[in-house]
Scaffold this active site. Structure first.
Site: not given
Ligand code: NDP
Length: 284
Positions: A52, A96, A119
């Site tokens: 990422k 994460q 997200d």
């Protein structure tokens, strides 16, 4: 059989984002900013976070990874998130997953400002998806639908079977495809006779995290197969469908690697850019 080339499409999207970021940086005097929080030392998570970060760097997005000790308390993590929520140079925040066992992932995700929730895991964005309203859509499902549309595959009226019901892939994929007017079935580990369901599918979304669970005889001819699975078998990346048995039977199929995975990263950049625009336009 045609390959749904997620890698190629991801590259195209990322190049477009890079050009857009160049222009936006001049106009708004700063680059988009993404904060990634990594708690603990999970090897797979470290790999994803590095990917990422690299993708952001290439696109001109400022990405900063905050590596926190695995023993940090949930309250301390929430304090970090709070300070990033307040930071005007940060447009997107990503925690994460998975988090260490002593933390509640839903609760932690709900601490991220919905405006920075690139997200799409905050209940506000989940609710918007449920209501068919505009909000941040989780990256993997968003990437799946973008890939299907890129190949002009009609979703409306199709029978879709989603195998997997996680909050990250299965459920939001089902909801997105329902919003696109597909008829959607969701299967999971307690589904009896999975094959009976998958055989009816015009489009299969495999997101169960079980290597090659979907066999050649579980899918009808000319189906469209989207494989989100990423399973490591003897060091090799294998999807949730039996690719070799299905590649000549399906109309379209995603390879693993090179299908859904790269789309997820492209959608992360796209969501970050969207959050940035909302932020800079508001303050200009
Ligand atoms: P989870 O483990 O959270 O969920 C798996 C789902 O599959 C669950 O709903 C589970 O059912 C269901 N399932 C498990 N076994 C079976 C079975 N035998 N038959 C039917 N359903 C079953 O996984 P994720 O949703 O997070 O991920 C799914 C896959 O996608 C994984 O391989 C993951 O690595 C990959 N992934 C890929 C991404 C990418 O960018 N390419 C991003 C995110 C994930 P139940 O709910 O009953 O337990």
């Amino acid at each position: 059989m045609k390959i749904l080339d997620g890698k190629g499409l991801s590259k195209k999207i990322r190049n477009n984002i890079k050009e857009e970021v160049k222009i936006a940086k001049k106009k708004y005097k700063r680059a988009p900013g993404l904060a990634v929080i990594l708690v603990g030392e999970d090897k797979a998570s470290e790999v994803y976070v590095n990917m990422k970060e690299k993708a952001c760097l290439k696109a001109g997005i400022n990405s900063k990874t905050y590596k926190l000790n695995k023993n940090i308390s949930q309250n301390e993590l929430i304090k970090h998130i709070d300070s990033l929520n307040e930071n005007e140079e940060i447009d997107g925040i990503l925690v994460q997953l998975p988090l260490p066992k002593h933390m509640d992932e839903n609760l932690v995700n709900s601490q991220i400002s919905p405006k920075k929730d690139i997200d799409g895991f905050h209940p506000v964005n989940t609710g918007k998806l449920f209501l068919g309203e505009k909000g941040f859509i989780p990256c993997t499902p968003k990437g799946i639908v973008r890939l299907i549309k890129e190949y002009d595959i009609q979703i409306k009226g199709k029978n879709v079977v989603v195998v997997g019901r996680s909050n990250i892939v299965g459920k939001p994929s089902a909801m997105l495809l329902l919003n696109e007017n597909a008829t959607v079935e969701i299967c999971h580990s307690k589904t009896s006779n999975l094959k009976e369901h998958t055989l009816k599918a015009d489009i299969i979304i495999a997101a169960c995290g079980r290597a090659e669970l979907i066999k050649g005889d579980m899918v009808k001819d000319n189906a469209i197969i989207i494989d989100a699975g990423t399973n490591k078998i003897n060091g090799k990346l294998v999807g949730d469908v039996e690719y070799e048995a299905l590649k000549d039977k399906a109309d379209f199929i995603t390879p693993v690697p090179g299908g859904v995975g790269p789309m997820t990263i492209a959608m992360l950049l796209e969501n970050t850019l969207e959050a940035y625009y909302q932020n800079v336009v508001k303050s200009n």
